[in-house]
Write a protein that holds these residues in place. Structure first.
Motif, mmCIF file in Angstrom:
data_model
loop_
_atom_site.group_PDB
_atom_site.id
_atom_site.type_symbol
_atom_site.label_atom_id
_atom_site.label_comp_id
_atom_site.label_asym_id
_atom_site.label_seq_id
_atom_site.Cartn_x
_atom_site.Cartn_y
_atom_site.Cartn_z
ATOM 1 N N ARG A 118 -14.773 -1.738 5.434
ATOM 2 C CA ARG A 118 -14.063 -2.801 6.169
ATOM 3 C C ARG A 118 -14.894 -3.290 7.355
ATOM 4 O O ARG A 118 -15.009 -4.491 7.589
ATOM 5 C CB ARG A 118 -12.707 -2.290 6.658
ATOM 6 N N GLN A 119 -15.487 -2.348 8.075
ATOM 7 C CA GLN A 119 -16.309 -2.690 9.238
ATOM 8 C C GLN A 119 -17.487 -3.572 8.818
ATOM 9 O O GLN A 119 -17.772 -4.588 9.445
ATOM 10 C CB GLN A 119 -16.807 -1.397 9.887
ATOM 11 N N ARG A 120 -18.155 -3.180 7.720
ATOM 12 C CA ARG A 120 -19.301 -3.956 7.232
ATOM 13 C C ARG A 120 -18.889 -5.356 6.781
ATOM 14 O O ARG A 120 -19.604 -6.325 7.011
ATOM 15 C CB ARG A 120 -19.983 -3.224 6.069
ATOM 16 N N LYS A 178 -16.392 -7.111 7.853
ATOM 17 C CA LYS A 178 -16.073 -7.913 9.047
ATOM 18 C C LYS A 178 -17.360 -8.384 9.717
ATOM 19 O O LYS A 178 -17.479 -9.548 10.105
ATOM 20 C CB LYS A 178 -15.225 -7.093 10.024
ATOM 21 N N GLU A 179 -18.334 -7.474 9.831
ATOM 22 C CA GLU A 179 -19.589 -7.806 10.519
ATOM 23 C C GLU A 179 -20.477 -8.741 9.692
ATOM 24 O O GLU A 179 -20.996 -9.720 10.205
ATOM 25 C CB GLU A 179 -20.366 -6.523 10.851
ATOM 26 N N SER A 180 -20.658 -8.418 8.403
ATOM 27 C CA SER A 180 -21.620 -9.168 7.599
ATOM 28 C C SER A 180 -21.048 -10.462 7.016
ATOM 29 O O SER A 180 -21.765 -11.449 6.876
ATOM 30 C CB SER A 180 -22.169 -8.302 6.467
ATOM 31 N N ARG A 181 -19.754 -10.463 6.695
ATOM 32 C CA ARG A 181 -19.191 -11.657 6.040
ATOM 33 C C ARG A 181 -18.123 -12.360 6.880
ATOM 34 O O ARG A 181 -17.612 -13.398 6.477
ATOM 35 C CB ARG A 181 -18.593 -11.276 4.679
ATOM 36 N N GLY A 182 -17.758 -11.763 8.010
ATOM 37 C CA GLY A 182 -16.761 -12.386 8.869
ATOM 38 C C GLY A 182 -15.340 -12.346 8.320
ATOM 39 O O GLY A 182 -14.493 -13.147 8.704
ATOM 40 N N TYR A 183 -15.070 -11.419 7.393
ATOM 41 C CA TYR A 183 -13.734 -11.316 6.797
ATOM 42 C C TYR A 183 -12.760 -10.692 7.787
ATOM 43 O O TYR A 183 -13.132 -9.808 8.555
ATOM 44 C CB TYR A 183 -13.763 -10.446 5.544
ATOM 45 N N ASP A 184 -11.502 -11.124 7.719
ATOM 46 C CA ASP A 184 -10.465 -10.467 8.516
ATOM 47 C C ASP A 184 -9.726 -9.459 7.612
ATOM 48 O O ASP A 184 -9.967 -9.402 6.400
ATOM 49 C CB ASP A 184 -9.498 -11.487 9.140
ATOM 50 N N ASP A 185 -8.825 -8.665 8.230
ATOM 51 C CA ASP A 185 -8.133 -7.604 7.475
ATOM 52 C C ASP A 185 -7.350 -8.158 6.285
ATOM 53 O O ASP A 185 -7.339 -7.554 5.215
ATOM 54 C CB ASP A 185 -7.198 -6.806 8.394
#
Length: 195
Positions: free
Chosen positions: A141-143, A145-152
């Protein structure tokens, strides 16, 4: 040897593919890229997609506008089923033909077929072994969010359509734990290939 490489979104399949290509001279076939290829004008899935979804999904250049198609397909089970019925068999046939072509030139080739839906797509009969790239859920999940800008919410939506860790493990011959550094990953792969 033909390896099928799979894992949930954000598990790091691309990292493993790079190691296999750079350090072990593997031929890499990525199902996503093949999927884009078979949807191009003049290719095997193009006309079938237009017959199912109409000309409104065409871009100005006459190619399928994948964003427009995505809006019709995602969130609609019937349309998603339709597109999968068209594209998946074409992708599988293309991959099988590519494998034959590689083996004709190099019978000892190491070939890696990567796909998120490798298990569901029935690739067990194409591959000698199935490998699962595992990454702890919180790290994944962290990756993402950081790499693709996805939210939860986006991550939850994607993961709800994928196999669970237990299902991946039950269907695969080997698990690569991607929770460490490149050196450790390379050692895991090297040890497995030496067997």
């Amino acid at each position: 040897m033909i390896i099928g490489l799979t894992g949930a979104v954000g598990a790091g399949k691309s990292t493993i593919l790079n190691i296999l290509k750079e350090k072990f001279n593997a031929h890499i076939i990525e199902a996503d890229k093949v999927g884009h290829l078979v949807m191009k004008k003049g290719e095997s899935a193009f006309d079938k997609i237009l017959q199912s979804f109409g000309n409104d999904i065409l871009a100005a250049d006459g190619e399928i506008d994948r964003i427009a198609l995505g809006k019709i397909v995602f969130g609609n089970e019937d349309n998603r089923g339709k597109i999968n019925e068209i594209v998946h068999p074409e992708v599988k046939k293309y991959i099988e033909d590519t494998i034959k072509s590689i083996q004709a030139n190099d019978k000892d080739a190491l070939i890696v077929v990567e796909a998120a839906l490798l298990i569901e797509g029935g690739y067990k009969n194409v591959c000698d072994e199935m490998w699962y790239v595992y990454l702890d859920d919180s790290l994944r999940r962290q990756r993402l969010k950081e790499s693709r800008g996805y939210d939860d919410k986006k991550i939850d939506d994607i993961l709800s359509g994928q196999l669970s860790d237990a299902e991946f493990r039950a269907s695969c011959d080997f698990v690569i734990d991607n929770g460490s550094d490149m050196d450790n990953l390379t050692k895991q792969i090297d040890k497995k290939l030496k067997k």
